[in-house]
Motif scaffolding. Structure first.
Motif, PDB file in Angstrom:
ATOM      1  N   PHE A 187       2.931  -4.742  -8.784  1.00 41.55           N
ATOM      2  CA  PHE A 187       1.641  -4.180  -9.178  1.00 41.55           C
ATOM      3  C   PHE A 187       1.467  -2.722  -8.749  1.00 41.55           C
ATOM      4  N   MET A 188       2.220  -2.291  -7.746  1.00 40.29           N
ATOM      5  CA  MET A 188       2.118  -0.898  -7.303  1.00 40.29           C
ATOM      6  C   MET A 188       2.597   0.076  -8.376  1.00 40.29           C
ATOM      7  N   SER A 189       3.259  -0.434  -9.416  1.00 40.45           N
ATOM      8  CA  SER A 189       3.746   0.437 -10.495  1.00 40.45           C
ATOM      9  C   SER A 189       2.692   0.674 -11.561  1.00 40.45           C
ATOM     10  N   MET A 190       1.528   0.032 -11.433  1.00 39.93           N
ATOM     11  CA  MET A 190       0.523   0.044 -12.496  1.00 39.93           C
ATOM     12  C   MET A 190      -0.740   0.788 -12.091  1.00 39.93           C
TER      13      MET A 190
ATOM     14  N   GLY B  47       0.806  -1.212   0.000  1.00 36.93           N
ATOM     15  CA  GLY B  47       0.000   0.000   0.000  1.00 36.93           C
ATOM     16  C   GLY B  47       0.837   1.258   0.000  1.00 36.93           C
ATOM     17  N   SER B  48       0.315   2.293  -0.650  1.00 39.16           N
ATOM     18  CA  SER B  48       1.019   3.578  -0.696  1.00 39.16           C
ATOM     19  C   SER B  48       0.763   4.389   0.568  1.00 39.16           C
TER      20      SER B  48
ATOM     21  N   LYS C 124       6.229  18.286  -2.753  1.00 36.00           N
ATOM     22  CA  LYS C 124       5.486  19.248  -3.571  1.00 36.00           C
ATOM     23  C   LYS C 124       3.976  19.099  -3.371  1.00 36.00           C
ATOM     24  N   ASP C 125       3.571  19.116  -2.088  1.00 34.37           N
ATOM     25  CA  ASP C 125       2.160  19.022  -1.695  1.00 34.37           C
ATOM     26  C   ASP C 125       1.517  17.687  -2.065  1.00 34.37           C
ATOM     27  N   LYS C 126       2.326  16.675  -2.377  1.00 32.77           N
ATOM     28  CA  LYS C 126       1.798  15.347  -2.661  1.00 32.77           C
ATOM     29  C   LYS C 126       2.358  14.338  -1.669  1.00 32.77           C
ATOM     30  N   LYS C 127       1.570  13.301  -1.422  1.00 32.70           N
ATOM     31  CA  LYS C 127       2.063  12.198  -0.620  1.00 32.70           C
ATOM     32  C   LYS C 127       2.642  11.144  -1.560  1.00 32.70           C
ATOM     33  N   LEU C 128       3.902  10.832  -1.376  1.00 32.72           N
ATOM     34  CA  LEU C 128       4.558   9.819  -2.188  1.00 32.72           C
ATOM     35  C   LEU C 128       4.828   8.590  -1.328  1.00 32.72           C
ATOM     36  N   GLY C 129       4.352   7.428  -1.785  1.00 30.06           N
ATOM     37  CA  GLY C 129       4.556   6.192  -1.049  1.00 30.06           C
ATOM     38  C   GLY C 129       5.977   5.685  -1.152  1.00 30.06           C
ATOM     39  N   HIS C 130       6.254   4.587  -0.427  1.00 31.47           N
ATOM     40  CA  HIS C 130       7.625   4.090  -0.335  1.00 31.47           C
ATOM     41  C   HIS C 130       8.009   3.138  -1.465  1.00 31.47           C
ATOM     42  N   HIS C 131       7.104   2.894  -2.400  1.00 31.53           N
ATOM     43  CA  HIS C 131       7.452   2.051  -3.548  1.00 31.53           C
ATOM     44  C   HIS C 131       8.081   2.924  -4.635  1.00 31.53           C
ATOM     45  N   ILE C 132       9.329   2.619  -4.948  1.00 32.08           N
ATOM     46  CA  ILE C 132      10.105   3.484  -5.843  1.00 32.08           C
ATOM     47  C   ILE C 132      10.333   2.818  -7.195  1.00 32.08           C
TER      48      ILE C 132
END
Length: 327
Positions: A282-285, A233-234, A242-250
């Protein structure tokens, strides 16, 4: 995820009891439940297995084999059976994912503050580009039981697959001890066999991520008698950028965290290692691509939670996953 289990049942003249073991494991917790007339597996046995795996592949232990390999002065190591198994699977999933699953992503994981060393500093594009020069499975070579790095500065992180592998090792150990009805969970990664007494299977709930709620909301409950269920999960770990939440999947290709609409992907597969590797891939899709890709894979089903164009939370799942829902 959540799960619910039965308590006791009669088997002949003996009473079948629910026996539960739990404790710390790999920076999280393990929960192990089995049904037997006697306590055939002890906590100390599980702790011993976990210690051996940690000494092999934990990036949080300075004395582990993986930490030794990640030193700039080290060019190769002799792998134990645990690492050899995970490294072989990592190469397979790297090929399957066309490079999206990549254990040499460690420099990027550390750079973004998601590794053993935490950081609140968001890297700029130039720093990301520099770190990317050490990312790529082509920088690794396996020669018998030896893992070789072809370039100094290459580091590996198997957290995207090793936790699922650990679940499989523990499940196999219970099977070797003669148990047939059990559930193993490490950090939300689950594998089951059989059924609790008087039930049709192990009930496992899928949690819906919702930033506005204080309590977790269940969006679905599945019932399993075999196989594994894992979730990526993200919303688990993230940073503000930049005002966004970025998850730990890189993304190992771009060097930046994925920015898809996906909140979580739950994968059902035969083994927890396979499900664990796939949920990260799958988190990349986007949702439709996840469903289409899972359809091409044997014995793999998916349940996806995502945000639509209006930022409302929606779910979509493969046909086979629908058959897993508890009646």
């Amino acid at each position: 995820m959540m799960w619910s289990l039965g308590l006791q049942a009669q088997t002949g003249l003996k009473e079948l009891s629910k026996i539960r073991l739990e404790g710390p494991a790999q920076g999280t917790q393990f929960h192990l439940t089995y049904f037997a007339t006697d306590s055939v597996v002890k906590r100390s046995e599980i702790d011993s297995i976990l210690k051996v795996i940690d000494l092999s592949m934990s990036v949080y232990r300075k004395d582990s084999k993986i930490s030794l390999f990640n030193r700039d002065t080290v060019t190769h190591i002799e792998m134990d059976q645990h690492m050899a198994h995970v490294i072989a699977a990592s190469f397979w999933y790297n090929k399957l994912s066309k490079g999206q699953f990549d254990i040499t992503i460690a420099p990027l994981v550390n750079l973004w503050g998601f590794g053993a060393r935490k950081s609140d500093v968001v890297p700029d594009s130039a720093t990301v580009y520099q770190a990317k020069q050490f990312v790529g499975m082509h920088y690794l070579k396996v020669n018998h039981n030896r893992l070789v790095k072809k370039k100094s500065g290459v580091k590996i992180d198997v957290n995207g697959i090793a936790q699922g592998y650990t679940v499989d090792v523990l499940a196999d150990y219970l099977k070797q001890k003669g148990l047939s009805d059990y559930m193993v969970e490490v950090g939300g990664e689950i594998r089951v066999s059989g059924t609790p007494p008087g039930q049709q299977g192990f009930s496992i709930g899928i949690i819906q991520p919702d930033e506005g709620r204080q309590e977790e909301t269940m969006t679905a409950v599945v019932q399993l008698r075999s196989g594994a269920l894992t979730t990526a999960g993200s919303f688990e770990k993230f940073i503000k950028y930049k005002d966004k939440k970025l998850g730990h999947h890189i993304d190992p290709i771009s060097g930046f965290p994925y920015t898809t609409s996906i909140l979580s992907v739950t994968v059902y597969a035969g083994t927890a290692m396979d499900a664990d590797a796939l949920d990260n891939y799958f988190m990349s899709m986007e949702p439709a691509e996840i469903i289409a890709t899972a359809k091409k894979l044997k014995d793999v089903e998916v349940f996806v939670i995502y945000k639509n164009k209006n930022q409302a939370i929606q779910t979509v799942y493969s046909d086979g996953f629908g058959k897993l829902f508890k009646n």
